[in-house]
Design a protein around this motif. Structure first.
Motif, PDB file in Angstrom:
ATOM      1  N   LYS A 380      -4.325  42.103  46.554  1.00 39.26           N
ATOM      2  CA  LYS A 380      -5.724  42.175  46.134  1.00 39.26           C
ATOM      3  C   LYS A 380      -6.190  43.604  45.883  1.00 39.26           C
ATOM      4  N   VAL A 383      -5.209  44.568  42.392  1.00 37.60           N
ATOM      5  CA  VAL A 383      -6.088  43.875  41.434  1.00 37.60           C
ATOM      6  C   VAL A 383      -7.445  44.565  41.352  1.00 37.60           C
ATOM      7  N   ASP A 387      -9.135  46.375  38.093  1.00 37.81           N
ATOM      8  CA  ASP A 387     -10.431  45.873  37.645  1.00 37.81           C
ATOM      9  C   ASP A 387     -11.485  46.983  37.644  1.00 37.81           C
ATOM     10  N   LYS A 408       4.639  42.808  40.939  1.00 35.43           N
ATOM     11  CA  LYS A 408       3.412  42.315  40.318  1.00 35.43           C
ATOM     12  C   LYS A 408       3.303  40.798  40.456  1.00 35.43           C
ATOM     13  N   THR A 409       2.113  40.338  40.813  1.00 32.84           N
ATOM     14  CA  THR A 409       1.831  38.902  40.835  1.00 32.84           C
ATOM     15  C   THR A 409       1.050  38.548  39.580  1.00 32.84           C
ATOM     16  N   ASP A 411      -1.894  37.667  39.400  1.00 35.22           N
ATOM     17  CA  ASP A 411      -3.243  38.245  39.486  1.00 35.22           C
ATOM     18  C   ASP A 411      -3.294  39.656  38.901  1.00 35.22           C
ATOM     19  N   HIS A 412      -2.231  40.441  39.104  1.00 33.10           N
ATOM     20  CA  HIS A 412      -2.182  41.795  38.529  1.00 33.10           C
ATOM     21  C   HIS A 412      -2.118  41.722  36.999  1.00 33.10           C
ATOM     22  N   ASN A 414      -3.213  39.261  35.152  1.00 34.77           N
ATOM     23  CA  ASN A 414      -4.514  38.769  34.687  1.00 34.77           C
ATOM     24  C   ASN A 414      -5.553  39.890  34.634  1.00 34.77           C
ATOM     25  N   ALA A 415      -5.586  40.719  35.701  1.00 33.22           N
ATOM     26  CA  ALA A 415      -6.556  41.815  35.750  1.00 33.22           C
ATOM     27  C   ALA A 415      -6.317  42.796  34.605  1.00 33.22           C
ATOM     28  N   ASP A 444      -1.436  31.255  35.036  1.00 32.72           N
ATOM     29  CA  ASP A 444      -2.356  30.255  35.572  1.00 32.72           C
ATOM     30  C   ASP A 444      -3.536  30.099  34.616  1.00 32.72           C
ATOM     31  N   ILE A 446      -6.483  31.350  34.665  1.00 32.81           N
ATOM     32  CA  ILE A 446      -7.177  32.602  34.366  1.00 32.81           C
ATOM     33  C   ILE A 446      -6.407  33.409  33.328  1.00 32.81           C
ATOM     34  N   THR A 447      -5.078  33.358  33.386  1.00 31.80           N
ATOM     35  CA  THR A 447      -4.261  34.087  32.405  1.00 31.80           C
ATOM     36  C   THR A 447      -4.649  33.705  30.989  1.00 31.80           C
TER      37      THR A 447
END
Length: 618
Positions: A380, A383, A387, A408-409, A411-412, A414-415, A444, A446-447
Motif C-alpha cells: 500500500k 501505491v 498516486d 509489483k502487485t 495495485d501498483h 493500476n496506480a 482486476d 480497476i485495471t
C-alpha cells in the motif's frame, strides 16, 4: 568491548555481562576467539549456559553465534535445554520454518525430546502454515505416548486452527479426556476466525462454567462484532458477561460504531471504568465515518495521552472528510513528539493528504522520511507514493517509484496506469497495460477502468475497444457499469455520438445518470442538439439530484439561442431546489495552496490576479 585476558586473571566473564555487552559481529568474533584460546569452548557446562543466554538476545549476530555454538561446539547429546533455546530463537523469530529443521536434527542425533521441544516446533508450524510437518509431529507425539498431555494437545489444536484446518483441531479436541479453558478458548477462536459462529456459540454454551473466563466471552463477542448483523447477539453476550475488562468494552464500542449506533457507542465510552488509546481511536474513527469531524477532533484533543493508533485514526478521519491540511498538521505534531513514531498507516494518511492538496513539497518530504527511516516501499505504501506523485503533477517521480518496486502487485500497475491516464499519457498507459499482459499479471476490475479512462482521455478508440474485448474474451470478466461507462466516454469524446447512443441502448445493464451525463456532455462539446434532446429526457427521468446535467442542457440550448428552453430548464432547477456548484481550482505557490472558485473574489490578491490575467489574455 574489550575482552582480553591477563596472566593475573584468566578470561571467564559472567554470562549476564556478556549478554548485555555483546551486540555486534565484532563483539561475537572477540568472544569466540577467547573461548578457543582459553579452552572454554570445551567446557560443556559453560557453553550450555552461554547458548541459552545468548539465544534470547535481540541482536541477530549474537543469536546466530549461539546457534553456531550448538551445532559445532556443544557435545552433550542428552541435554535438550540448549536445543530448545535455539528452536525457540527460530520459532519466535524471523525464520520460524527453520525450527522444524533443528527439531529434526535433534531426532537424528538422538537428543532427548521433552514437551517444551514439541510445543516450540508446533508453534513454528502454526506460524508458517506447515500443516504437513505439524501432522508429522502429531504422529510422533502419539508414538511417544504424549497423547494425554493437555498442554501439548492444546498446542496441536492451536496449530491446526491457525493453519486453517479447524476440523482436524476439532478431532483433537473431541478425543481429549481432559480439557481446560485453553482447550475451549482455542477451539472457539478457531471457529470464530473461520466464520463458524454457530459452532463457536454452541461450544461456548457447552463449556463448563468453571473454565469459562474473560477470554471466552471476548473471543465470542469479537466474532459477532465482525459480522454485518451481529450487533444484537454481541450486545446480549456483553450484557450477560459476569465480568468485563478493557477489551470487552472496546469490542462492544467497536460493534456499536460498525453498526452505525454512535449515540450508544458514546454512552458506553462514558460508562467505561477505564479507557485506553484504543478506546479513543475507535470512537474517533466512528465519528469520522459519519462525517462528525468536530466530535472526533474534540475527543482527540481531550485525550490524556495520544499514541500512534489514535493519531492515525484522527488523520484518516481528516483525510476521509476532506480536511487534508489538518491531517498534515497531526502528522507534523507526531514528528515533533519523540514519543510518537509514525508507522505505515500514518504515512499512508499523510501521503493521501498531500495528494488531495496537490502539495508536492510535502509529498517529497514524506518520501524522504520513508527512505531515512528504513520503510520498504511496497504494498500500500508503494501505491500511495505513486498516486501522490501522479496527483501532484510529478509523473516522472511516480514512474521512478513504480520502477523501483521489485515485487509489483496489480495495485501498483493500476496506480501507475491511472496516473498516466490523468496526465493524458494514454499511449504509455496502454503500453503499460500490454506489458502486464505480456508478464501474465492478472488484471482486476480497476485495471480495466483506468486503462479505458486513459484511452478515452487520449482519443484511443481502437485501443479502448481492444481492452474491452480483452477483458471479456481473454480474462472472462463480466464488465460492470463503470466499464460500459468508459466505452461510452471513449466513443462520445471522439464525436461518435450515434455509435455511443446505440452502445448505451444495447447495454445489458441499466445506465445510470453518470452514463447519460457523459453523453450529454459530449453533445454539448460537439454541438449535437439532435442527440442531446432524447438523452436529456432519460437524464431528467432519473430525477438525479446532480445539477450538472441540467446546467449542461441549459448551455446547449443557450448555444443554439433557444432561450425559452433555457428558461424551462432553469425553472425546473428552481422547483427541484438544485443549485449549480461553482467550479474550483487549487494551485501551490511558495509552499502555500491557493484556492479559487468561480465568481469568488475573496482571495487577498484577487486584483493582482485579475490584472495579470487580463494582460495575458490581451
Amino acid at each position: 568491548m574489550v575482552l582480553l585476558s591477563t596472566s593475573i586473571q584468566p578470561w571467564k566473564p559472567t554470562l549476564s555481562k556478556l549478554s548485555q555487552t555483546c551486540k555486534t559481529q565484532s563483539d561475537v568474533d572477540q568472544i569466540h576467539a577467547q573461548l578457543v584460546t582459553t579452552g572454554l569452548v570445551k567446557d560443556a557446562s559453560f557453553i550450555r549456559k552461554l547458548i541459552i543466554r545468548l539465544s534470547t538476545s535481540p541482536y541477530v549476530p549474537v543469536v546466530e553465534f549461539a546457534r553456531s555454538l550448538l551445532f559445532s561446539d556443544f557435545e552433550d547429546r542428552n541435554d535438550p535445554f540448549p536445543w530448545n533455546a535455539v528452536i525457540k530463537s527460530y520459532s519466535h523469530g524471523n525464520c520460524p520454518s527453520k525450527a522444524f529443521l533443528v527439531f529434526c536434527l535433534m531426532l537424528k542425533n538422538g537428543i532427548f525430546l521433552d514437551e517444551y521441544s514439541f510445543s516450540l516446533v508446533l508453534k513454528s508450524c502454526s506460524r508458517t502454515g506447515l500443516v504437513k510437518q505439524g501432522m508429522q509431529v502429531h504422529g510422533l507425539l502419539r508414538k511417544l505416548d504424549f497423547g494425554s498431555n493437555v498442554f501439548l494437545e492444546n498446542c496441536l489444536i492451536r496449530m491446526y486452527v491457525k493453519c486453517g484446518y479447524v476440523e482436524f483441531g476439532q478431532q483433537v479436541f473431541d478425543r481429549m479426556p481432559n480439557r481446560d479453558s485453553i482447550s475451549y478458548n482455542t477451539m472457539i477462536d478457531g471457529y470464530v476466525k473461520c466464520r463458524m459462529l454457530e459452532l463457536a456459540h454452541e461450544l461456548f454454551e457447552c463449556m463448563p462454567v468453571q473454565v469459562r473466563n474473560l477470554v471466552s466471552w471476548n473471543t465470542l463477542i469479537s466474532g459477532y462484532v465482525k459480522m454485518e448483523n451481529g450487533f444484537d447477539v454481541a450486545w446480549e453476550l456483553f450484557e450477560r458477561a459476569p465480568f468485563k475488562d478493557l477489551v470487552s468494552w472496546n469490542l462492544m464500542i467497536d460493534c456499536c460504531v460498525k453498526s452505525g449506533k454512535m449515540e450508544m457507542a458514546a454512552a458506553l465510552f462514558s460508562k467505561m471504568p477505564k479507557r485506553d488509546a484504543v478506546s479513543y481511536a475507535i470512537l474517533i474513527d466512528g465519528y469520522a465515518k459519519v462525517s462528525n469531524i468536530n466530535a472526533a477532533q474534540s475527543l482527540f484533543n481531550h485525550m490524556p495521552e495520544k499514541d500512534v493508533i489514535s493519531c492515525n485514526a484522527m488523520m484518516a478521519g481528516y483525510v476521509k472528510n476532506g480536511h487534508s491540511m489538518e491531517a498534515l498538521s497531526v502528522f507534523h505534531d507526531m514528528l515533533s513528539d519523540t514519543n510518537l513514531a509514525p508507522d505505515g498507516a500514518t504515512l499512508l494518511s499523510a501521503l493521501s493528504a498531500a495528494a488531495q492538496l496537490g502539495y508536492i513539497d510535502e509529498g517529497l518530504a514524506i518520501h524522504c522520511y520513508i527512505k531515512d527511516h528504513g520503510f520498504v516501499v511496497h504494498g500500500k505504501l508503494g501505491v500511495a507514493l505513486i498516486d501522490m506523485y501522479a496527483k501532484c503533477g510529478s509523473i516522472d517521480n511516480a514512474l521512478g517509484v513504480f520502477e523501483d518496486i521489485k515485487e509489483k502487485t496489480v495495485d501498483h500497475w493500476n496506480a501507475m496506469i491511472g496516473g498516466l491516464a490523468v496526465h493524458g499519457w494514454g499511449e504509455l498507459a496502454f503500453d503499460l497495460f500490454m506489458e502486464m499482459e505480456r508478464l501474465s499479471i492478472e488484471p482486476d476490475d480497476i485495471t480495466f477502468i483506468v486503462v479505458l479512462n486513459a484511452c478515452g482521455h487520449a482519443g484511443l478508440i481502437k485501443e479502448g475497444l481492444m481492452c474491452f474485448e480483452i477483458m471479456r474474451r481473454v480474462h472472462r470478466m463480466e464488465p460492470k457499469l463503470q466499464h460500459y461507462g468508459c466505452i461510452v466516454d471513449i466513443l462520445s469524446r471522439a464525436g461518435h455520438m450515434e455509435e455511443a447512443i446505440r452502445f448505451v441502448e444495447e447495454m445489458p445493464i441499466e445506465p445510470n445518470d453518470v452514463v447519460w451525463r457523459t453523453l450529454l456532455s459530449a453533445c454539448s462539446n460537439h454541438e449535437h442538439l439532435d442527440a442531446a434532446q432524447p438523452v436529456s429526457k432519460h437524464q431528467i427521468q432519473l430525477n438525479s439530484p446532480n445539477s450538472s446535467s441540467y446546467v449542461l442542457l441549459s448551455n446547449i440550448y443557450a448555444r443554439f439561442g433557444m432561450w425559452d428552453y433555457v428558461r424551462r430548464i432553469r425553472t425546473m432547477m428552481k422547483q427541484k431546489e438544485l443549485k449549480k456548484v461553482p467550479g474550483c481550482s487549487w494551485i501551490e505557490l511558495g509552499g502555500t495552496v491557493h484556492e479559487f472558485s468561480a465568481g469568488d473574489r475573496s482571495h487577498p490578491q484577487v486584483e493582482d490576479v485579475s490584472s495579470t490575467l487580463q494582460m495575458v489574455c490581451s
